[in-house]
Design a protein around this motif. Structure first.
Motif, mmCIF file in Angstrom:
data_model
loop_
_atom_site.group_PDB
_atom_site.id
_atom_site.type_symbol
_atom_site.label_atom_id
_atom_site.label_comp_id
_atom_site.label_asym_id
_atom_site.label_seq_id
_atom_site.Cartn_x
_atom_site.Cartn_y
_atom_site.Cartn_z
ATOM 1 N N LEU A 340 -13.090 -3.524 -6.445
ATOM 2 C CA LEU A 340 -12.244 -3.066 -7.261
ATOM 3 C C LEU A 340 -11.044 -4.442 -7.504
ATOM 4 C CD1 LEU A 340 -10.377 -0.753 -8.886
ATOM 5 C CD2 LEU A 340 -9.226 -0.505 -6.571
ATOM 6 N N GLN A 341 -10.632 -4.599 -8.506
ATOM 7 C CA GLN A 341 -10.059 -5.846 -8.690
ATOM 8 C C GLN A 341 -8.521 -5.235 -9.060
ATOM 9 O OE1 GLN A 341 -9.423 -8.701 -8.632
ATOM 10 N NE2 GLN A 341 -7.437 -9.277 -10.033
ATOM 11 N N ASP A 342 -7.537 -5.598 -7.990
ATOM 12 C CA ASP A 342 -6.105 -5.249 -8.217
ATOM 13 C C ASP A 342 -5.420 -6.002 -9.135
ATOM 14 O OD1 ASP A 342 -5.913 -2.914 -6.428
ATOM 15 O OD2 ASP A 342 -6.509 -4.192 -4.783
ATOM 16 N N TYR A 346 0.219 -4.228 -12.518
ATOM 17 C CA TYR A 346 0.566 -2.924 -12.158
ATOM 18 C C TYR A 346 0.218 -2.675 -10.773
ATOM 19 C CZ TYR A 346 -4.432 -1.542 -13.082
ATOM 20 O OH TYR A 346 -5.710 -1.603 -13.008
ATOM 21 N N ILE A 347 -0.226 -3.429 -9.775
ATOM 22 C CA ILE A 347 -0.375 -2.856 -8.406
ATOM 23 C C ILE A 347 0.797 -3.678 -7.640
ATOM 24 C CG2 ILE A 347 -1.819 -3.216 -6.363
ATOM 25 C CD1 ILE A 347 -3.318 -1.450 -8.699
ATOM 26 N N ARG A 348 0.889 -5.082 -7.546
ATOM 27 C CA ARG A 348 1.959 -5.635 -6.851
ATOM 28 C C ARG A 348 3.035 -5.164 -7.377
ATOM 29 N NH1 ARG A 348 -0.306 -9.811 -5.108
ATOM 30 N NH2 ARG A 348 -0.460 -10.873 -6.912
ATOM 31 N N PRO A 374 -7.691 -10.321 0.642
ATOM 32 C CA PRO A 374 -6.727 -9.351 0.737
ATOM 33 C C PRO A 374 -6.758 -8.622 -0.537
ATOM 34 C CG PRO A 374 -5.602 -11.241 0.067
ATOM 35 C CD PRO A 374 -7.213 -11.785 0.317
ATOM 36 N N ASN A 375 -6.130 -7.240 -0.535
ATOM 37 C CA ASN A 375 -6.118 -6.416 -1.501
ATOM 38 C C ASN A 375 -4.821 -5.606 -1.591
ATOM 39 O OD1 ASN A 375 -5.801 -4.475 0.640
ATOM 40 N ND2 ASN A 375 -8.016 -3.959 0.426
ATOM 41 N N PHE A 380 -5.112 -11.595 -4.669
ATOM 42 C CA PHE A 380 -4.894 -12.694 -5.524
ATOM 43 C C PHE A 380 -5.037 -12.392 -6.913
ATOM 44 C CE2 PHE A 380 -6.347 -14.685 -1.459
ATOM 45 C CZ PHE A 380 -5.071 -15.547 -1.236
ATOM 46 N N CYS A 381 -4.318 -13.050 -7.654
ATOM 47 C CA CYS A 381 -4.466 -13.235 -9.037
ATOM 48 C C CYS A 381 -5.970 -13.469 -9.447
ATOM 49 C CB CYS A 381 -3.552 -14.036 -9.829
ATOM 50 S SG CYS A 381 -3.661 -14.523 -11.522
#
Lengths: 466, 230
Positions: A340-342, A346-348, A374-375, A380-381
């Motif tokens: 899953l891409q964070d 809208y996550i950080r 990391p997640n 990371f962007c």
């Protein structure tokens, strides 16, 4: 004070201006003119005086030059730890110098600022969470972009993007008529498979007002159809506005502050006009940041909140799955390793990390979901944020930057990446094109449609009779 | 006479500049915050703001308390040896407490000489490590200026001279009270320099970390259970 015909300090506000900038393919003439564009020092000083307040000045002054931000920046890592990619260095050598010299800088410096602000920072804000002082260089680069824009030093594509918003109130030349027609067309197209499916326009007092990204009506209208199908399955009372439907804001990428304000007011106008219970945005991090996170401030709302509760698409999906409005067929769950891409936006920068994971728990067979490292808020962007995906002259820098996400994905061993964000989705698509990993990437909507249990009463009649 | 002056009027001046300067700094910082320009609703959600600010400040105040600190453990160790020594030693040194007792009769808590020596040596050793780090690591070297070394020297000077004051007191070759005077003057210089240099982070840290904490508390981490994971 020399200004170019295409490259100048005046934002694009008319169709003729826009056409002439667009006609200059790749911005060849535009960038030629930029070489001779003068810096209006007085204007820069006035702007600094009015907008550069204690937060940014303190950040610039207090930076301890400790270099701890270096490893937090994916562009630093992707560029083999090139010291000129250290966030602190990037901001001090650009905005730091402008502030120190009180605006007394020349063309060469502004050109340098433009290159750094758009090709060496995606405003992902990761460095801010790794600096002991909490110095957020992403915020400062956003500010620097504003100074650059006001002086005419902005990448060609974003000069156009800003102009599009000022003329069409959308990032592409989609008029309200085009938009409404696309909605009708998409609703018609679905009738065989989804009898009775509607895309209601301008319905007052609906439960949900849906806003999207102009690329959807322009380039992949299926996305609107998919949204409609899912609302149809979930039995939602929803609508789209004929005006104020465009949730993105390339003006934010461009540093066009006035353009941001008018775009946000356009969407908020629709909310106030149609009085929905809630507003829902599409699977886009940037759009969410524009209208939900930063938008209230552009519109001058002191509580920092939009006029109605404004959800990210993932929030609605999680709720629909949780409440059983959409039921997933267990047999159709994903049974291959999937990651899953964070999305930073809208996550950080909004905190929806648990919501996206809740969705994964419904869609993926237990044991197949693999986290990136990391997640969550420290992810990371994708490498394509902040507008860099769309700027031709920085394509090479963007492609180098993608390496970090490439390696993160490879480390998971997954061949499927769920990416509920337009920018991340694009970046991962390009990543596959450049590095050929053999991966697939997807939004949530197509996955949900594939896996959802269709209620009997929504199925086409003939099928039942056969 | 000279001793009376530097521990009397000059010391008062140093304290006035130090406290006065820092108060001005804090007031100016807070007055310069602008909810609309910063895009942070400072006043609208006081509970969330306070929670965010405290969480941000505390995570970074505690050794290894934040993800960032845990990411660079060696640096973090050196950093905390340096800062704990800087704060604890001068505040609780017996030699300083004696002055308070003599002048105003205040009973001030103290640490043992052994601990004070350990902390002081820690500060000096950390200074050397920080300087070496500035030279050795390319990502630190590129942002390092001469001013950074000057501040490092300014900061460590009262500790080095204080250490020598104690251990050179009985050296018959030393100029009488030279290190003591050097210690007092460098300490006062440091106090007076703090509000005017980057060293104002003694308050600036709390302001800046607190501000970003408010940002995450009222805006950027509102949907994260338990707030942002610093």
């Amino acid at each position: 004070m020399p200004e170019g015909i295409l490259c100048n300090k005046t934002p694009v506000t008319s169709k003729e201006q826009l056409d002439s900038v667009l006609a200059d393919k790749g911005g060849k003439k535009y960038y030629e003119e930029m070489k001779r564009l003068d810096v209006d020092v007085e204007k820069l000083q006035t702007t600094l005086q009015a907008t550069c307040k204690s937060r940014i000045r303190t950040w610039l002054e207090m930076c301890a030059h400790c270099g701890l931000c270096a490893d937090s920046c994916f562009l630093y890592l992707a560029n083999r730890k090139d010291p000129t990619q250290v966030p602190s260095y990037k901001i001090l050598s650009t905005l730091g110098k402008i502030v120190k010299n009180n605006g007394n800088v020349d063309n060469a410096h502004m050109k340098y600022c433009m290159d750094v602000a758009w090709s060496k920072c995606t405003c992902c804000n990761r460095c801010g969470s790794f600096c002991p002082y909490g110095i957020d260089m992403g915020v400062m680069f956003g500010y620097l972009r504003g100074l650059c824009f006001s002086q005419g030093f902005v990448p060609w594509e974003l000069k156009i993007g800003s102009g599009m918003h000022r003329i069409f109130k959308a990032q592409m030349d989609v008029t309200p008529e085009d938009w409404v027609e696309t909605c009708e067309w998409m609703a018609d197209e679905q009738q065989d498979e989804w009898p009775g499916l509607e895309i209601p326009v301008d319905k007052e007092g609906a439960d949900i007002l849906y806003t999207c990204n102009a690329r959807e009506p322009k380039h992949y209208p299926e996305d609107i159809a998919e949204a409609a199908i899912l609302f149809h399955i979930a039995g939602e009372n929803w609508t789209v506005p004929s005006e104020g439907w465009e949730q993105t804001c390339l003006t934010l990428f461009a540093g066009d502050w006035a353009g941001c304000k008018s775009q946000v007011e356009n969407v908020y106008g629709a909310i106030e006009r149609l009085k929905p219970k809630r507003v829902l945005g599409t699977e886009c991090g940037h759009a969410h940041r524009c209208m939900v996170i930063e938008g209230p401030y552009w519109a001058g709302r002191a509580d920092g909140r939009p006029p109605a509760p404004y959800l990210h698409y993932t929030e609605w999906v999680a709720e629909a799955l949780r409440t059983g409005k959409i039921k997933i067929d267990p047999a159709k769950r994903i049974k291959e390793p999937v990651t899953l891409q964070d999305s930073c936006n809208y996550i950080r920068n909004y905190g929806l990390k648990d919501v996206t994971r809740e969705i994964m728990s419904y869609l993926v067979e237990p044991g197949y979901f693999v986290e990136m490292t990391p997640n969550k808020e420290h992810n990371f962007c994708c490498g394509g944020g902040g507008g860099i995906n769309g700027i031709g002259m920085y394509r090479q820098q963007r492609n180098v930057g993608l390496k970090v996400k490439r390696d993160q994905i490879l480390a998971t061993g997954c061949k499927l990446v769920v990416s509920p964000c337009h920018n991340c989705w694009d970046a991962i698509r390009d990543l596959e094109e450049v590095y050929e990993l053999g991966i697939k990437w997807t939004f949530l909507k197509p996955l949900l449609i594939k896996m959802a249990i269709i209620p009997e009463h929504l199925k086409p009649k003939e099928e039942e009779e056969e | 006479m000279f001793y009376q002056f530097i521990t009397g009027p000059l010391l008062w001046l140093a304290f006035i500049v130090f406290f006065g300067g820092l108060i001005v700094r804090v007031v100016n910082y807070i007055r310069g915050l602008d909810w609309q320009l910063d895009r942070v609703a400072y006043r609208a959600h006081p509970g969330m703001a306070l929670k965010g600010a405290l969480s941000s400040i505390i995570h970074w105040l505690v050794p290894f308390g934040s993800v960032g600190w845990r990411f660079k453990p060696i640096y973090t160790f050196i950093f905390f040896v340096f800062h704990i020594g800087l704060v604890v030693t001068p505040l609780f040194l017996e030699g300083h407490a004696v002055l308070l007792k003599e002048r105003w009769g205040i009973n001030w808590p103290t640490i043992s000489m052994g601990l004070a020596d350990t902390l002081t040596i820690g500060v000096m050793a950390a200074t050397v490590c920080i300087a070496i780090r500035r030279i050795a690591l390319p990502e630190v070297r590129i942002v390092t200026t001469f001013y950074d070394y000057f501040l490092l020297l300014l900061t460590v000077a009262p500790f080095a001279t204080g250490f020598l004051t104690v251990y050179q007191a009985h050296n018959p070759w030393a100029i009488q009270d030279f290190w003591l005077y050097a210690h007092i003057l460098s300490g006062e210089l440091l106090l007076m320099a703090i509000p005017f240099t980057k060293l104002f982070h003694v308050v600036g840290y709390f302001l800046s970390r607190g501000q970003l904490g408010v940002d995450f508390g009222v805006k950027r981490a509102i949907k994260a259970k338990g707030g942002f994971a610093w």
